[in-house]
Motif scaffolding. Structure first.
Motif, PDB file in Angstrom:
ATOM      1  N   ASP A 183      51.680  -9.634  19.777  1.00 23.98           N
ATOM      2  CA  ASP A 183      52.299  -9.687  21.279  1.00 23.98           C
ATOM      3  C   ASP A 183      51.375 -10.555  22.309  1.00 23.98           C
ATOM      4  O   ASP A 183      51.725 -11.124  23.000  1.00 23.98           O
ATOM      5  CB  ASP A 183      53.036  -8.357  21.679  1.00 23.98           C
ATOM      6  CG  ASP A 183      53.846  -7.954  20.790  1.00 23.98           C
ATOM      7  OD1 ASP A 183      54.548  -8.611  20.017  1.00 23.98           O
ATOM      8  OD2 ASP A 183      54.193  -6.710  20.887  1.00 23.98           O
ATOM      9  N   LYS A 205      50.343  -5.134  19.817  1.00 24.03           N
ATOM     10  CA  LYS A 205      51.338  -5.196  19.202  1.00 24.03           C
ATOM     11  C   LYS A 205      52.131  -3.893  19.664  1.00 24.03           C
ATOM     12  O   LYS A 205      51.696  -2.832  19.305  1.00 24.03           O
ATOM     13  CB  LYS A 205      51.343  -5.361  17.673  1.00 24.03           C
ATOM     14  CG  LYS A 205      52.389  -5.123  16.878  1.00 24.03           C
ATOM     15  CD  LYS A 205      53.144  -6.642  17.244  1.00 24.03           C
ATOM     16  CE  LYS A 205      54.581  -6.411  16.292  1.00 24.03           C
ATOM     17  NZ  LYS A 205      55.327  -7.799  16.657  1.00 24.03           N
ATOM     18  N   ASP A 242      53.399  -8.593  27.013  1.00 18.62           N
ATOM     19  CA  ASP A 242      53.602  -9.867  26.331  1.00 18.62           C
ATOM     20  C   ASP A 242      52.343 -10.520  26.778  1.00 18.62           C
ATOM     21  O   ASP A 242      51.938 -11.792  26.044  1.00 18.62           O
ATOM     22  CB  ASP A 242      54.643 -10.499  27.519  1.00 18.62           C
ATOM     23  CG  ASP A 242      56.189  -9.846  27.350  1.00 18.62           C
ATOM     24  OD1 ASP A 242      56.290  -9.432  26.298  1.00 18.62           O
ATOM     25  OD2 ASP A 242      56.983  -9.741  28.204  1.00 18.62           O
ATOM     26  N   ASP A 250      52.283 -17.230  21.426  1.00 19.40           N
ATOM     27  CA  ASP A 250      52.432 -15.560  21.784  1.00 19.40           C
ATOM     28  C   ASP A 250      51.110 -15.139  22.536  1.00 19.40           C
ATOM     29  O   ASP A 250      51.444 -13.868  23.497  1.00 19.40           O
ATOM     30  CB  ASP A 250      52.414 -14.981  20.580  1.00 19.40           C
ATOM     31  CG  ASP A 250      53.686 -15.369  19.685  1.00 19.40           C
ATOM     32  OD1 ASP A 250      54.919 -15.640  20.176  1.00 19.40           O
ATOM     33  OD2 ASP A 250      53.483 -15.241  18.123  1.00 19.40           O
TER      34      ASP A 250
END
Length: 480
Positions: free
Chosen positions: A291, A304, A336, A429
């Protein structure tokens, strides 16, 4: 007047502020100030002070234990000082007229991470706030009551530092011309929690005692004893406690104590890295699309869900993956994007909000993204960029913004296109920069390495994150 100073070896001058040529009448007037009177006597008459033999004509001048450089107040026989007491706390004659004080750290020692210095200063002040109504709040801008600085040699107060050893620190009493100033010698070997150098916690706590109005005490095991001795845990003696409470009183009682909360389920141990069965299966780094990722305190962190992996010098550290809440209590359940700004603050983004941590302590958040000038849509990645690590870019929706952490605003509310980053995918990402200045952009299980000189992705990319960062075999991540 002369501030308090910690020393490790005999100072060249016990108090430069008293090296003035004084007439007999001037000197006599100074002797009416009790603690200054003893200081003038000690310096002027070459009276040996505890731990030192003072005077140029002393061939055996030497020091015993490390100590504060200002001479001790003389100990009188019972009754001679008019108060019939010995081994009691000693006051400087000044105190703060308020109990809610602010403090600011101007510069930091080079050996220690800023976050650790901040935590140590906070802990040193807490020693005093725990037993008084005093509160201490750190500010990073504007005026502050207590100003802390790590500085060298001549630094503007006629009390120069002398390099490694010797004078360690000095502080100014309340109601003096530089009240609230605390100076530490930048050239000392500052450490935290060990005796391999000079322990910052103990020296800082002692100096804060002076800043609050305490002089030295003759009680040997008190924090306000002039002698520096490494000992843990740090705590106040009864003498220290009586002295500070004489000035400011005892802690305020909460008139409406919070009712006891119902018992909660056991939480993970923040110190042992224990992971409870929050999720049935921990993510596998060899089969994970991360993430977020960021370089924090010189180490690389991958995120993550609620887990984090920690790499140091390219090696995954023992005990990882771990719950991210082990390091950052109150962190959102998933991240995020994240980055560490030039001031050492760590930013976390989730959905339309962000959080800021000072080391492991949360200082703000959740706060809406729109306050930064960003749209409310989620941030996908953040990158600290440049040789000075002073450029910050925030990515989202196939665009990016230049962000200023000092003003906490984007430079322009209108984003630029990802086409500026030649070879980088439109949607990413995570992003981070390594110690050599290369940028890495992650999407799914792949990454792209970006050359800051050629301003484009290097040949041979994308490559697999699992293989290059976690030493996974290609077969373990063959299905993509």
């Amino acid at each position: 007047l002369c501030p308090m100073r910690w020393v490790k070896s005999p100072p060249r001058s016990l108090c430069p502020a008293l090296q003035l040529v004084m007439s007999p009448s001037h000197a006599e007037s100074l002797l009416t100030i009790p603690w200054l009177s003893s200081l003038v006597n000690a310096v002027g008459t070459h009276v040996p002070t505890k731990g030192f033999l003072v005077g140029a004509d002393e061939p055996t001048a030497r020091w015993n234990p490390p100590r504060c450089g200002v001479p001790d107040l003389p100990v009188f026989p019972d009754g001679q000082n008019g108060r019939n007491r010995q081994k009691r706390f000693v006051l400087s004659g000044g105190r703060w007229d308020k109990t809610d004080l602010t403090y600011k750290i101007i510069r930091f020692p080079w050996q220690l991470v800023k976050a650790k210095v901040r935590r140590t200063i906070e802990e040193a002040l807490k020693v005093w706030s725990d037993v008084t109504p005093l509160t201490f709040t750190e500010v990073q801008e504007g005026r502050a009551d207590i100003v802390i600085d790590f500085t060298r040699y001549w630094h503007g107060d006629n009390l120069p530092f002398d390099g490694p050893g010797g004078i360690l620190a000095h502080a100014f009493f309340p109601k003096t011309h530089r009240e609230g100033d605390v100076h530490f010698d930048y050239d000392e070997t500052w450490t935290i929690g060990n005796n391999l150098g000079t322990d910052l916690l103990q020296v800082a706590a002692h100096e804060f005692g002076h800043v609050l109005g305490l002089q030295h005490t003759a009680v040997s095991k008190s924090l306000m004893s002039p002698f520096y001795i490494f000992r843990y845990p740090l705590s106040l003696s009864e003498d220290d406690k009586q002295g500070i409470q004489y000035l400011y009183g005892k802690p305020r009682l909460d008139p409406d104590p919070t009712p006891p909360q119902p018992a909660e389920l056991p939480q993970p141990d923040l110190e042992t890295n224990e992971i409870t069965n929050v999720e049935s299966v921990q993510p596998d780094a060899c089969d994970t699309a991360f993430d977020a990722a960021s370089t924090i305190r010189g180490e690389l962190f991958f995120f993550k869900s609620r887990y984090v992996w920690r790499l140091r010098a390219g090696k995954l550290q023992d005990g990882y993956p771990a719950l991210a809440s082990r390091h950052w209590q109150g962190i959102p359940s998933s991240v995020d994007a994240t980055f560490e700004d030039p001031l050492g603050n760590i930013w976390f983004f989730q959905d339309s909000q962000y959080w800021i941590y000072d080391g492991e302590r949360r200082v703000s958040g959740p706060t809406p993204l729109v306050e930064l000038g960003l749209p409310a849509s989620p941030v996908q990645a953040a990158l600290v960029w440049g040789a000075e690590k002073n450029k910050i870019y925030i990515f989202g929706g196939g665009n990016y913004w230049r962000f200023n952490p000092h003003t906490r605003q984007v430079d322009n509310i209108y984003p630029r296109t990802m086409a500026d980053w030649r070879g980088v995918p439109q949607e990413i990402d995570a992003a981070f920069q390594d110690e050599f200045g290369f940028a890495y952009f992650l999407r799914g299980r792949d990454y792209w390495k970006f050359d800051p000189v050629q301003v484009k992705v290097l040949e041979g990319y994308p490559r697999q994150i699992s293989q290059d960062f976690f030493s996974c075999t290609p077969s373990s991540n063959s299905f993509r």
